[in-house]
Write a protein that holds these residues in place. Structure first.
Motif, PDB file in Angstrom:
ATOM      1  N   LEU A  17     -14.716 106.375 -19.651  1.00  0.00           N
ATOM      2  CA  LEU A  17     -15.975 106.601 -18.947  1.00  0.00           C
ATOM      3  C   LEU A  17     -16.968 105.469 -19.189  1.00  0.00           C
ATOM      4  N   LEU A  18     -17.088 105.050 -20.452  1.00  0.00           N
ATOM      5  CA  LEU A  18     -18.023 103.980 -20.782  1.00  0.00           C
ATOM      6  C   LEU A  18     -17.609 102.661 -20.137  1.00  0.00           C
ATOM      7  N   LEU A  19     -16.312 102.349 -20.219  1.00  0.00           N
ATOM      8  CA  LEU A  19     -15.840 101.109 -19.619  1.00  0.00           C
ATOM      9  C   LEU A  19     -15.949 101.157 -18.101  1.00  0.00           C
ATOM     10  N   GLY A  20     -15.733 102.343 -17.522  1.00  0.00           N
ATOM     11  CA  GLY A  20     -15.883 102.477 -16.080  1.00  0.00           C
ATOM     12  C   GLY A  20     -17.325 102.247 -15.642  1.00  0.00           C
ATOM     13  N   PHE A  21     -18.257 102.820 -16.399  1.00  0.00           N
ATOM     14  CA  PHE A  21     -19.675 102.594 -16.099  1.00  0.00           C
ATOM     15  C   PHE A  21     -20.028 101.116 -16.266  1.00  0.00           C
ATOM     16  N   PHE A  22     -19.512 100.527 -17.345  1.00  0.00           N
ATOM     17  CA  PHE A  22     -19.779  99.113 -17.621  1.00  0.00           C
ATOM     18  C   PHE A  22     -19.199  98.238 -16.517  1.00  0.00           C
ATOM     19  N   ALA A  23     -17.949  98.520 -16.119  1.00  0.00           N
ATOM     20  CA  ALA A  23     -17.312  97.722 -15.073  1.00  0.00           C
ATOM     21  C   ALA A  23     -18.055  97.856 -13.756  1.00  0.00           C
ATOM     22  N   GLY A  24     -18.546  99.059 -13.458  1.00  0.00           N
ATOM     23  CA  GLY A  24     -19.289  99.259 -12.225  1.00  0.00           C
ATOM     24  C   GLY A  24     -20.588  98.474 -12.209  1.00  0.00           C
ATOM     25  N   LYS A  25     -21.309  98.474 -13.329  1.00  0.00           N
ATOM     26  CA  LYS A  25     -22.561  97.736 -13.396  1.00  0.00           C
ATOM     27  C   LYS A  25     -22.331  96.231 -13.324  1.00  0.00           C
ATOM     28  N   ILE A  26     -21.290  95.756 -14.024  1.00  0.00           N
ATOM     29  CA  ILE A  26     -20.973  94.328 -13.965  1.00  0.00           C
ATOM     30  C   ILE A  26     -20.607  93.934 -12.541  1.00  0.00           C
ATOM     31  N   GLY A  27     -19.838  94.791 -11.856  1.00  0.00           N
ATOM     32  CA  GLY A  27     -19.454  94.498 -10.482  1.00  0.00           C
ATOM     33  C   GLY A  27     -20.654  94.466  -9.548  1.00  0.00           C
ATOM     34  N   ASP A  28     -21.639  95.369  -9.792  1.00  0.00           N
ATOM     35  CA  ASP A  28     -22.841  95.382  -8.950  1.00  0.00           C
ATOM     36  C   ASP A  28     -23.666  94.114  -9.126  1.00  0.00           C
ATOM     37  N   VAL A  29     -23.749  93.625 -10.377  1.00  0.00           N
ATOM     38  CA  VAL A  29     -24.609  92.476 -10.660  1.00  0.00           C
ATOM     39  C   VAL A  29     -23.917  91.162 -10.335  1.00  0.00           C
ATOM     40  N   LEU A  30     -22.660  91.020 -10.784  1.00  0.00           N
ATOM     41  CA  LEU A  30     -21.972  89.735 -10.663  1.00  0.00           C
ATOM     42  C   LEU A  30     -21.017  89.668  -9.490  1.00  0.00           C
ATOM     43  N   LYS A  31     -20.759  90.814  -8.842  1.00  0.00           N
ATOM     44  CA  LYS A  31     -19.831  90.853  -7.715  1.00  0.00           C
ATOM     45  C   LYS A  31     -18.435  90.394  -8.115  1.00  0.00           C
TER      46      LYS A  31
ATOM     47  N   ILE B 138     -13.252 103.388  -8.944  1.00  0.00           N
ATOM     48  CA  ILE B 138     -13.818 102.113  -9.385  1.00  0.00           C
ATOM     49  C   ILE B 138     -13.286 100.967  -8.533  1.00  0.00           C
ATOM     50  N   ILE B 139     -11.984 101.023  -8.226  1.00  0.00           N
ATOM     51  CA  ILE B 139     -11.384  99.979  -7.389  1.00  0.00           C
ATOM     52  C   ILE B 139     -12.041  99.942  -6.018  1.00  0.00           C
ATOM     53  N   ASN B 140     -12.222 101.112  -5.415  1.00  0.00           N
ATOM     54  CA  ASN B 140     -12.835 101.167  -4.077  1.00  0.00           C
ATOM     55  C   ASN B 140     -14.305 100.777  -4.115  1.00  0.00           C
ATOM     56  N   ARG B 141     -15.002 101.234  -5.137  1.00  0.00           N
ATOM     57  CA  ARG B 141     -16.439 100.953  -5.221  1.00  0.00           C
ATOM     58  C   ARG B 141     -16.697  99.461  -5.383  1.00  0.00           C
ATOM     59  N   ASN B 142     -15.884  98.808  -6.207  1.00  0.00           N
ATOM     60  CA  ASN B 142     -16.082  97.385  -6.464  1.00  0.00           C
ATOM     61  C   ASN B 142     -15.258  96.503  -5.535  1.00  0.00           C
ATOM     62  N   LYS B 143     -14.542  97.143  -4.592  1.00  0.00           N
ATOM     63  CA  LYS B 143     -13.757  96.409  -3.597  1.00  0.00           C
ATOM     64  C   LYS B 143     -12.805  95.407  -4.251  1.00  0.00           C
ATOM     65  N   ILE B 144     -12.049  95.935  -5.222  1.00  0.00           N
ATOM     66  CA  ILE B 144     -11.082  95.093  -5.935  1.00  0.00           C
ATOM     67  C   ILE B 144      -9.811  95.052  -5.105  1.00  0.00           C
ATOM     68  N   THR B 145      -9.626  93.986  -4.385  1.00  0.00           N
ATOM     69  CA  THR B 145      -8.452  93.854  -3.511  1.00  0.00           C
ATOM     70  C   THR B 145      -7.524  92.738  -3.963  1.00  0.00           C
ATOM     71  N   ARG B 146      -8.005  91.901  -4.878  1.00  0.00           N
ATOM     72  CA  ARG B 146      -7.176  90.789  -5.330  1.00  0.00           C
ATOM     73  C   ARG B 146      -6.140  91.246  -6.347  1.00  0.00           C
ATOM     74  N   GLU B 147      -5.237  90.351  -6.676  1.00  0.00           N
ATOM     75  CA  GLU B 147      -4.213  90.673  -7.649  1.00  0.00           C
ATOM     76  C   GLU B 147      -4.831  90.780  -9.036  1.00  0.00           C
ATOM     77  N   ALA B 148      -4.013  91.215  -9.996  1.00  0.00           N
ATOM     78  CA  ALA B 148      -4.517  91.518 -11.331  1.00  0.00           C
ATOM     79  C   ALA B 148      -4.899  90.278 -12.142  1.00  0.00           C
ATOM     80  N   GLU B 149      -4.429  89.112 -11.756  1.00  0.00           N
ATOM     81  CA  GLU B 149      -4.788  87.856 -12.391  1.00  0.00           C
ATOM     82  C   GLU B 149      -4.514  87.839 -13.893  1.00  0.00           C
ATOM     83  N   PRO B 150      -3.270  87.924 -14.320  1.00  0.00           N
ATOM     84  CA  PRO B 150      -2.980  87.832 -15.750  1.00  0.00           C
ATOM     85  C   PRO B 150      -3.120  86.402 -16.251  1.00  0.00           C
TER      86      PRO B 150
END
Length: 209
Positions: A183-197, A74-86
């Protein structure tokens, strides 16, 4: 040896409270799975092949290999390179984690002697409360998934506190629930990342029908 492993596990949640990169969270999660495997081997009075297979699947294969690999995907697919931002600074997270663990250590002293394993109880409840705090204090959707896994690890340790025999069905039920959630959250996160970047939970406020 058991106490040392529990200390190592608690150390991992302290490290997670101050870690600032998503890959660091996933690596700590994989480490926790290895520690849980070692704890399970020690806690089992007699090691049967069926128990060994189940423990290996639940801890090493699932917690240390499958879930981390899925999260890295998921990290690689959505290119999450920034810090965790708490929401809170890392030092504040460390202080809160310390307060949680200290309070539970003090509270565990009031438990009747022999009614429950205090060391496992403190480690388990500290992990569960930290997981809840982790979910509430992180911005990214992927962090929510990691928080759920941390809570499940705490529930796993809690079974050691209430008895030497691991309740197989309870562990299986919790594991399946967490697996489905991841699995559900991973699918959800992937779709959100595709739409909202973007994988921040702040992005959800911009969603419309």
């Amino acid at each position: 040896m058991r106490e040392l492993l529990l200390i190592l596990f608690l150390t991992s949640i302290f490290l997670m409270s101050i870690a600032n990169r998503m890959r660091g969270y996933v690596k700590i999660l994989a480490f926790q799975g290895i520690v849980l495997f070692a704890l399970s081997i020690i806690e089992l009075g007699e090691i049967h092949i069926a128990n060994l297979i189940w423990i290996s699947v639940e801890t090493i294969i699932f917690k240390s290999i499958i879930v981390p690999a899925f999260l890295f995907h998921i990290i690689n697919r959505n290119k999450i390179t920034r810090e965790a931002e708490p929401f809170l600074p890392h030092f504040a997270s460390l202080i809160i984690t310390t307060i949680i663990t200290t309070a539970l250590c003090i509270g565990a002293q009031s438990l009747p002697e022999g009614s429950i394993d205090r060391y496992s109880f403190v480690a388990a409840m500290s992990t569960i409360f930290f997981g809840l705090y982790f979910i509430c204090s992180r911005r990214k959707l992927l962090s929510q998934m990691i928080g759920y896994m941390v809570i499940e690890n705490g529930v796993f340790i809690l079974t050691f506190a209430v008895g030497n025999e691991m309740p197989f069905l309870v562990n299986l039920g919790v594991l399946l629930d967490i697996f489905a959630s991841v699995l559900l959250l991973g699918f959800f996160a992937g779709k959100i990342g595709d739409v909202l970047k973007d994988n921040s939970i702040n992005s959800l406020t911009s969603l419309k029908d």
